[in-house]
Motif scaffolding. Sequence first.
Motif, PDB file in Angstrom:
ATOM      1  N   PHE A  25      -3.844  -4.128   1.779  1.00 44.61           N
ATOM      2  CA  PHE A  25      -4.185  -4.144   3.202  1.00 44.61           C
ATOM      3  C   PHE A  25      -3.750  -5.459   3.838  1.00 44.61           C
ATOM      4  N   SER A  26      -3.691  -6.502   3.066  1.00 45.17           N
ATOM      5  CA  SER A  26      -3.477  -7.843   3.585  1.00 45.17           C
ATOM      6  C   SER A  26      -2.026  -8.284   3.448  1.00 45.17           C
ATOM      7  N   LYS A  27      -1.469  -8.777   4.538  1.00 48.48           N
ATOM      8  CA  LYS A  27      -0.121  -9.329   4.505  1.00 48.48           C
ATOM      9  C   LYS A  27      -0.114 -10.642   3.733  1.00 48.48           C
ATOM     10  N   ARG A  28      -1.205 -11.372   3.798  1.00 44.89           N
ATOM     11  CA  ARG A  28      -1.297 -12.648   3.093  1.00 44.89           C
ATOM     12  C   ARG A  28      -1.199 -12.458   1.576  1.00 44.89           C
ATOM     13  N   THR A  29      -1.858 -11.423   1.067  1.00 45.26           N
ATOM     14  CA  THR A  29      -1.799 -11.138  -0.365  1.00 45.26           C
ATOM     15  C   THR A  29      -0.377 -10.814  -0.782  1.00 45.26           C
TER      16      THR A  29
ATOM     17  N   GLY B  89      -1.900  -1.339   6.347  1.00 40.84           N
ATOM     18  CA  GLY B  89      -1.332  -1.560   5.032  1.00 40.84           C
ATOM     19  C   GLY B  89      -0.105  -2.441   5.095  1.00 40.84           C
ATOM     20  N   CYS B  90       0.148  -3.100   3.983  1.00 39.76           N
ATOM     21  CA  CYS B  90       1.326  -3.948   3.854  1.00 39.76           C
ATOM     22  C   CYS B  90       1.993  -3.594   2.527  1.00 39.76           C
ATOM     23  N   TYR B  91       3.281  -3.341   2.567  1.00 41.56           N
ATOM     24  CA  TYR B  91       4.019  -2.917   1.395  1.00 41.56           C
ATOM     25  C   TYR B  91       5.122  -3.918   1.106  1.00 41.56           C
ATOM     26  N   LEU B  92       5.289  -4.255  -0.158  1.00 39.07           N
ATOM     27  CA  LEU B  92       6.328  -5.176  -0.604  1.00 39.07           C
ATOM     28  C   LEU B  92       7.411  -4.369  -1.309  1.00 39.07           C
ATOM     29  N   TYR B  93       8.613  -4.396  -0.745  1.00 36.58           N
ATOM     30  CA  TYR B  93       9.740  -3.660  -1.296  1.00 36.58           C
ATOM     31  C   TYR B  93      10.731  -4.631  -1.910  1.00 36.58           C
ATOM     32  N   GLY B  94      11.434  -4.169  -2.924  1.00 30.91           N
ATOM     33  CA  GLY B  94      12.549  -4.914  -3.482  1.00 30.91           C
ATOM     34  C   GLY B  94      13.839  -4.292  -2.983  1.00 30.91           C
ATOM     35  N   ASN B  95      14.689  -5.076  -2.382  1.00 24.96           N
ATOM     36  CA  ASN B  95      15.964  -4.575  -1.869  1.00 24.96           C
ATOM     37  C   ASN B  95      17.075  -4.878  -2.870  1.00 24.96           C
ATOM     38  N   PHE B  96      17.858  -3.845  -3.186  1.00 28.31           N
ATOM     39  CA  PHE B  96      18.967  -3.973  -4.113  1.00 28.31           C
ATOM     40  C   PHE B  96      20.237  -3.482  -3.436  1.00 28.31           C
ATOM     41  N   LYS B  97      21.376  -3.985  -3.883  1.00 31.16           N
ATOM     42  CA  LYS B  97      22.662  -3.645  -3.262  1.00 31.16           C
ATOM     43  C   LYS B  97      23.021  -2.176  -3.440  1.00 31.16           C
ATOM     44  N   ASN B  98      22.761  -1.613  -4.604  1.00 32.12           N
ATOM     45  CA  ASN B  98      23.237  -0.270  -4.905  1.00 32.12           C
ATOM     46  C   ASN B  98      22.185   0.815  -4.695  1.00 32.12           C
TER      47      ASN B  98
ATOM     48  N   SER C 221      -4.925   0.142  -1.248  1.00 29.14           N
ATOM     49  CA  SER C 221      -4.220   0.249   0.021  1.00 29.14           C
ATOM     50  C   SER C 221      -4.698   1.489   0.763  1.00 29.14           C
ATOM     51  N   LEU C 222      -4.014   1.838   1.823  1.00 28.87           N
ATOM     52  CA  LEU C 222      -4.449   2.902   2.721  1.00 28.87           C
ATOM     53  C   LEU C 222      -4.576   4.247   2.014  1.00 28.87           C
ATOM     54  N   GLN C 223      -3.613   4.615   1.180  1.00 27.70           N
ATOM     55  CA  GLN C 223      -3.699   5.924   0.536  1.00 27.70           C
ATOM     56  C   GLN C 223      -4.865   6.009  -0.431  1.00 27.70           C
ATOM     57  N   HIS C 224      -5.241   4.925  -1.056  1.00 28.43           N
ATOM     58  CA  HIS C 224      -6.414   4.933  -1.931  1.00 28.43           C
ATOM     59  C   HIS C 224      -7.690   5.159  -1.105  1.00 28.43           C
ATOM     60  N   LEU C 225      -7.750   4.524   0.041  1.00 30.65           N
ATOM     61  CA  LEU C 225      -8.902   4.680   0.924  1.00 30.65           C
ATOM     62  C   LEU C 225      -9.003   6.110   1.452  1.00 30.65           C
ATOM     63  N   ILE C 226      -7.869   6.721   1.779  1.00 33.82           N
ATOM     64  CA  ILE C 226      -7.873   8.101   2.268  1.00 33.82           C
ATOM     65  C   ILE C 226      -8.415   9.059   1.210  1.00 33.82           C
ATOM     66  N   VAL C 227      -8.015   8.870  -0.030  1.00 31.75           N
ATOM     67  CA  VAL C 227      -8.501   9.741  -1.111  1.00 31.75           C
ATOM     68  C   VAL C 227     -10.000   9.580  -1.295  1.00 31.75           C
TER      69      VAL C 227
END
Length: 157
Positions: free
Chosen positions: A133-137, A111-120, A21-27
């Motif tokens: 990088f890909s939203k499709r992935t 970049g595209c990030y996948l988050y898990g949302n939880f109640k607490n 993702s983006l941070q890997h490319l920056i490094v």
Amino acid sequence: MEGFKHLKREGAGYQVKQYISLQHLIVVIWVLISIIVIVNTSYLKTGIGMLVFSLLLTIISFIPPKIYFDPASQVLTVINTGLVRRKLTYDLNDFEGFELQTIGLSMIPLGCYLYGNFKNISHFKRPVISQSFSKRTMQEVVNELEDLNKKYNRTLI
């Protein structure tokens, strides 16, 4: 059903694959710039400082966490492997759904990030399941996780 493209079987659960993702490319760009500064200029100390800084950044913060998804025991485990080694366990009974967040500059996706949302868990401390990088992935990862939940007779909200 075991032919998942983005999930790898690990014991009783599945490990979610991590992507560049983006941070890997920056490094990588910082490492290349520091090598260019060392080789092509007379700023040797600056180049060595940049190289050491970028390598430390790589070791400390950009090693991706290991995400284990165990639908049988209803647990999502995040193991951080960077400077702060932590093992966080989330109960899937408190699971609300997935969220895709895409960051872009004009029409260029950064970049595209996948988050898990939880109640607490607050909006700022939610776990990052995967990134690319890909939203499709990332959408394919969501689909595979939902298929895995359907296999274990669990419905997502």
